[in-house]
Scaffold this motif. Structure first.
Motif, PDB file in Angstrom:
ATOM      1  N   THR A 129       0.818  -1.216   0.000  1.00 34.63           N
ATOM      2  CA  THR A 129       0.000   0.000   0.000  1.00 34.63           C
ATOM      3  C   THR A 129       0.850   1.264   0.000  1.00 34.63           C
ATOM      4  O   THR A 129       0.357   2.340  -0.365  1.00 34.63           O
ATOM      5  CB  THR A 129      -0.937   0.010   1.224  1.00 34.63           C
ATOM      6  OG1 THR A 129      -0.163  -0.219   2.416  1.00 34.63           O
ATOM      7  CG2 THR A 129      -2.004  -1.062   1.093  1.00 34.63           C
ATOM      8  N   ASP A 130       2.130   1.135   0.394  1.00 35.92           N
ATOM      9  CA  ASP A 130       3.033   2.289   0.375  1.00 35.92           C
ATOM     10  C   ASP A 130       3.717   2.467  -0.973  1.00 35.92           C
ATOM     11  O   ASP A 130       4.501   3.411  -1.145  1.00 35.92           O
ATOM     12  CB  ASP A 130       4.116   2.127   1.459  1.00 35.92           C
ATOM     13  CG  ASP A 130       3.561   2.219   2.870  1.00 35.92           C
ATOM     14  OD1 ASP A 130       2.496   2.844   3.034  1.00 35.92           O
ATOM     15  OD2 ASP A 130       4.182   1.652   3.783  1.00 35.92           O
ATOM     16  N   PHE A 131       3.427   1.574  -1.930  1.00 39.30           N
ATOM     17  CA  PHE A 131       4.098   1.619  -3.228  1.00 39.30           C
ATOM     18  C   PHE A 131       3.085   1.596  -4.381  1.00 39.30           C
ATOM     19  O   PHE A 131       3.086   0.677  -5.214  1.00 39.30           O
ATOM     20  CB  PHE A 131       5.085   0.457  -3.357  1.00 39.30           C
ATOM     21  CG  PHE A 131       6.328   0.639  -2.549  1.00 39.30           C
ATOM     22  CD1 PHE A 131       7.484   1.137  -3.125  1.00 39.30           C
ATOM     23  CD2 PHE A 131       6.331   0.354  -1.192  1.00 39.30           C
ATOM     24  CE1 PHE A 131       8.636   1.318  -2.370  1.00 39.30           C
ATOM     25  CE2 PHE A 131       7.468   0.540  -0.423  1.00 39.30           C
ATOM     26  CZ  PHE A 131       8.629   1.028  -1.002  1.00 39.30           C
ATOM     27  N   PRO A 132       2.211   2.596  -4.466  1.00 44.08           N
ATOM     28  CA  PRO A 132       1.287   2.655  -5.596  1.00 44.08           C
ATOM     29  C   PRO A 132       2.061   2.840  -6.900  1.00 44.08           C
ATOM     30  O   PRO A 132       3.000   3.639  -6.974  1.00 44.08           O
ATOM     31  CB  PRO A 132       0.406   3.864  -5.287  1.00 44.08           C
ATOM     32  CG  PRO A 132       1.211   4.690  -4.335  1.00 44.08           C
ATOM     33  CD  PRO A 132       2.033   3.738  -3.542  1.00 44.08           C
ATOM     34  N   VAL A 133       1.670   2.078  -7.915  1.00 45.81           N
ATOM     35  CA  VAL A 133       2.358   2.102  -9.209  1.00 45.81           C
ATOM     36  C   VAL A 133       1.515   2.879 -10.210  1.00 45.81           C
ATOM     37  O   VAL A 133       0.348   2.540 -10.450  1.00 45.81           O
ATOM     38  CB  VAL A 133       2.606   0.675  -9.737  1.00 45.81           C
ATOM     39  CG1 VAL A 133       3.400   0.742 -11.043  1.00 45.81           C
ATOM     40  CG2 VAL A 133       3.339  -0.167  -8.696  1.00 45.81           C
ATOM     41  N   GLY A 134       2.092   3.921 -10.778  1.00 49.09           N
ATOM     42  CA  GLY A 134       1.420   4.706 -11.801  1.00 49.09           C
ATOM     43  C   GLY A 134       1.876   4.296 -13.188  1.00 49.09           C
ATOM     44  O   GLY A 134       3.073   4.341 -13.492  1.00 49.09           O
ATOM     45  N   VAL A 135       0.941   3.860 -14.026  1.00 51.03           N
ATOM     46  CA  VAL A 135       1.252   3.453 -15.401  1.00 51.03           C
ATOM     47  C   VAL A 135       0.838   4.594 -16.331  1.00 51.03           C
ATOM     48  O   VAL A 135      -0.346   4.906 -16.460  1.00 51.03           O
ATOM     49  CB  VAL A 135       0.529   2.153 -15.780  1.00 51.03           C
ATOM     50  CG1 VAL A 135       0.856   1.762 -17.226  1.00 51.03           C
ATOM     51  CG2 VAL A 135       0.913   1.030 -14.827  1.00 51.03           C
ATOM     52  N   MET A 136       1.798   5.194 -16.970  1.00 44.78           N
ATOM     53  CA  MET A 136       1.573   6.344 -17.835  1.00 44.78           C
ATOM     54  C   MET A 136       1.463   5.847 -19.281  1.00 44.78           C
ATOM     55  O   MET A 136       2.447   5.464 -19.898  1.00 44.78           O
ATOM     56  CB  MET A 136       2.737   7.330 -17.670  1.00 44.78           C
ATOM     57  CG  MET A 136       2.432   8.736 -18.063  1.00 44.78           C
ATOM     58  SD  MET A 136       3.599   9.948 -17.359  1.00 44.78           S
ATOM     59  CE  MET A 136       5.192   9.258 -17.796  1.00 44.78           C
ATOM     60  N   GLY A 137       0.221   5.834 -19.799  1.00 51.35           N
ATOM     61  CA  GLY A 137      -0.041   5.268 -21.116  1.00 51.35           C
ATOM     62  C   GLY A 137      -0.809   3.966 -20.974  1.00 51.35           C
ATOM     63  O   GLY A 137      -0.283   2.985 -20.445  1.00 51.35           O
ATOM     64  N   LEU A 138      -2.080   3.972 -21.415  1.00 53.78           N
ATOM     65  CA  LEU A 138      -2.950   2.809 -21.196  1.00 53.78           C
ATOM     66  C   LEU A 138      -3.439   2.216 -22.513  1.00 53.78           C
ATOM     67  O   LEU A 138      -4.595   1.846 -22.652  1.00 53.78           O
ATOM     68  CB  LEU A 138      -4.145   3.214 -20.314  1.00 53.78           C
ATOM     69  CG  LEU A 138      -3.796   3.655 -18.894  1.00 53.78           C
ATOM     70  CD1 LEU A 138      -5.036   4.155 -18.169  1.00 53.78           C
ATOM     71  CD2 LEU A 138      -3.133   2.526 -18.120  1.00 53.78           C
ATOM     72  N   GLY A 139      -2.520   2.099 -23.476  1.00 55.70           N
ATOM     73  CA  GLY A 139      -2.839   1.383 -24.698  1.00 55.70           C
ATOM     74  C   GLY A 139      -2.793  -0.119 -24.462  1.00 55.70           C
ATOM     75  O   GLY A 139      -2.930  -0.592 -23.329  1.00 55.70           O
ATOM     76  N   VAL A 140      -2.573  -0.877 -25.514  1.00 53.88           N
ATOM     77  CA  VAL A 140      -2.551  -2.335 -25.402  1.00 53.88           C
ATOM     78  C   VAL A 140      -1.497  -2.792 -24.390  1.00 53.88           C
ATOM     79  O   VAL A 140      -1.763  -3.634 -23.523  1.00 53.88           O
ATOM     80  CB  VAL A 140      -2.286  -2.975 -26.776  1.00 53.88           C
ATOM     81  CG1 VAL A 140      -2.078  -4.479 -26.647  1.00 53.88           C
ATOM     82  CG2 VAL A 140      -3.440  -2.691 -27.732  1.00 53.88           C
ATOM     83  N   LEU A 141      -0.300  -2.215 -24.473  1.00 50.26           N
ATOM     84  CA  LEU A 141       0.773  -2.627 -23.572  1.00 50.26           C
ATOM     85  C   LEU A 141       0.515  -2.131 -22.152  1.00 50.26           C
ATOM     86  O   LEU A 141       0.682  -2.866 -21.181  1.00 50.26           O
ATOM     87  CB  LEU A 141       2.117  -2.102 -24.079  1.00 50.26           C
ATOM     88  CG  LEU A 141       2.539  -2.537 -25.481  1.00 50.26           C
ATOM     89  CD1 LEU A 141       3.932  -1.990 -25.796  1.00 50.26           C
ATOM     90  CD2 LEU A 141       2.530  -4.047 -25.625  1.00 50.26           C
ATOM     91  N   GLY A 142       0.112  -0.869 -22.021  1.00 55.51           N
ATOM     92  CA  GLY A 142      -0.118  -0.301 -20.703  1.00 55.51           C
ATOM     93  C   GLY A 142      -1.235  -0.992 -19.953  1.00 55.51           C
ATOM     94  O   GLY A 142      -1.139  -1.226 -18.734  1.00 55.51           O
ATOM     95  N   GLU A 143      -2.306  -1.330 -20.656  1.00 53.37           N
ATOM     96  CA  GLU A 143      -3.405  -2.019 -19.998  1.00 53.37           C
ATOM     97  C   GLU A 143      -2.966  -3.386 -19.489  1.00 53.37           C
ATOM     98  O   GLU A 143      -3.295  -3.782 -18.368  1.00 53.37           O
ATOM     99  CB  GLU A 143      -4.586  -2.173 -20.952  1.00 53.37           C
ATOM    100  CG  GLU A 143      -5.761  -2.894 -20.321  1.00 53.37           C
ATOM    101  CD  GLU A 143      -6.998  -2.930 -21.205  1.00 53.37           C
ATOM    102  OE1 GLU A 143      -7.903  -3.730 -20.903  1.00 53.37           O
ATOM    103  OE2 GLU A 143      -7.049  -2.178 -22.197  1.00 53.37           O
ATOM    104  N   ARG A 144      -2.190  -4.113 -20.314  1.00 52.59           N
ATOM    105  CA  ARG A 144      -1.714  -5.436 -19.886  1.00 52.59           C
ATOM    106  C   ARG A 144      -0.796  -5.314 -18.664  1.00 52.59           C
ATOM    107  O   ARG A 144      -0.883  -6.117 -17.724  1.00 52.59           O
ATOM    108  CB  ARG A 144      -0.972  -6.116 -21.044  1.00 52.59           C
ATOM    109  CG  ARG A 144      -0.450  -7.518 -20.739  1.00 52.59           C
ATOM    110  CD  ARG A 144      -1.583  -8.500 -20.507  1.00 52.59           C
ATOM    111  NE  ARG A 144      -1.107  -9.843 -20.271  1.00 52.59           N
ATOM    112  CZ  ARG A 144      -0.975 -10.798 -21.219  1.00 52.59           C
ATOM    113  NH1 ARG A 144      -1.293 -10.517 -22.472  1.00 52.59           N
ATOM    114  NH2 ARG A 144      -0.544 -12.006 -20.916  1.00 52.59           N
ATOM    115  N   VAL A 145       0.057  -4.301 -18.656  1.00 54.29           N
ATOM    116  CA  VAL A 145       0.952  -4.088 -17.520  1.00 54.29           C
ATOM    117  C   VAL A 145       0.157  -3.754 -16.269  1.00 54.29           C
ATOM    118  O   VAL A 145       0.414  -4.295 -15.186  1.00 54.29           O
ATOM    119  CB  VAL A 145       1.960  -2.962 -17.843  1.00 54.29           C
ATOM    120  CG1 VAL A 145       2.660  -2.477 -16.569  1.00 54.29           C
ATOM    121  CG2 VAL A 145       2.988  -3.448 -18.851  1.00 54.29           C
TER     122      VAL A 145
END
Length: 306
Positions: A129-145
């Motif tokens: 909970t202290d390490f929220p991960v922000g994914v910048m870019g939610l295309g095909v690759l970003g959504e899978r990540v």
């Protein structure tokens, strides 16, 4: 039908054999200056001369997900530029990013350093909970990540230009949501396409907004990151470090400080490689669809850059 293959730094013969197997009656050949015009082009970073000579193209197929190099050329108007949708790259990208996130979160880099010195060490477990991960870019690759990270119970946040809804991911969008997205993230993963709007997007002004002890993972393009700003923020203690797979100059020059910085992990642009068989099958299917007059997925919007 004539298919011209023009891919920089790519072994041509396996691609030619695969395309010929898919289209037995087609003329499939490596482009050379002055060659007969083709109906379709399969490319990676082609020269402008190639585009200028191809006056009858019905489609240009890029053998990677990123099309920034191709869009720098003067392209023929009205000819669709088609990128790979996935072709086995999204699972590779999810593997890479999850590995980088977990390696940092579990402090495996520290254990590795201790082991090299013969030291049996202990580190207090940390909370996801202290390490929220922000994914910048939610295309095909970003959504899978994003979906993959959520399976490890990390809080996952996503940001994209337009609004998205992804199960297990708290989504932000547009300029209005950008600063809130950064402020909510401790680990930042860049999976954006490279466009004029995203060039240098990871700079002092944006990276300083991450939670203290932030960590950067860049698997998109080197030009997204201002190298000097990253190093300065790590050295100041605001950022804990980074894992970088892409760089402004590749191969990364021997004298670049990324190589020797103790808190930066470097890999040689290997996070998601083009899988030839899957890519040929996808390109062949789309060529056949265009021949039938059907629409295909992955057509690039030059105005948006992806």
């Amino acid at each position: 039908m004539r298919i011209s293959f023009c891919c920089t730094d790519t072994k041509a013969q396996p691609w030619l054999e695969g395309l010929r197997a898919a289209f037995p009656g087609a003329d499939v050949a490596v482009w050379s200056a002055g060659a007969a015009p083709a109906d379709y082009a399969v490319v990676w970073a082609p020269p402008q001369q190639f585009i200028d000579e191809q006056l009858q193209l019905k489609g240009i197929f890029n053998i990677g997900a990123g099309v920034d190099a191709l869009l720098k050329l003067r392209l023929p108007p009205g000819v669709p530029v088609v990128r790979l949708d996935d072709a086995g790259m999204s699972v590779q990208m999810a593997e890479y990013v999850c590995h980088a996130v977990i390696r940092h979160f579990r402090e495996f880099d520290g254990y590795e350093a201790d082991a090299r010195q013969g030291k049996w060490s202990y580190r207090k477990p940390r909370l996801r909970t202290d390490f929220p991960v922000g994914v910048m870019g939610l295309g095909v690759l970003g959504e899978r990540v994003g979906r993959a990270l959520a399976q490890f119970d990390f809080p996952v946040i996503g940001w994209s230009r337009s609004a998205k809804a992804i199960e297990g991911v708290q989504c932000f969008s547009g300029q209005a949501g950008f600063n809130d997205f950064l402020a909510a993230s401790r680990i930042l993963v860049c999976l954006l396409p490279l466009t004029p709007d995203t060039d240098n997007i990871m700079c002092q002004g944006t990276l300083a907004r991450l939670k203290p002890g932030g960590y950067v993972i860049n698997v998109a393009r080197g030009s997204h990151l201002v190298d000097e700003d990253l190093i300065a923020l790590i050295d100041s203690g605001h950022l804990a470090g980074a894992t970088l797979d892409v760089f402004r100059t590749e191969p990364l020059p021997a004298a670049h400080p990324f190589w020797t910085h103790p808190n930066i992990t470097v890999t040689p642009h290997t996070s998601a490689r083009t899988l030839r068989e899957e890519s040929i099958a996808q390109i062949a299917g789309k060529i056949a669809a265009l021949q039938r007059g059907e629409a295909v997925a992955g057509v690039v919007d030059p105005a948006r850059g992806y």
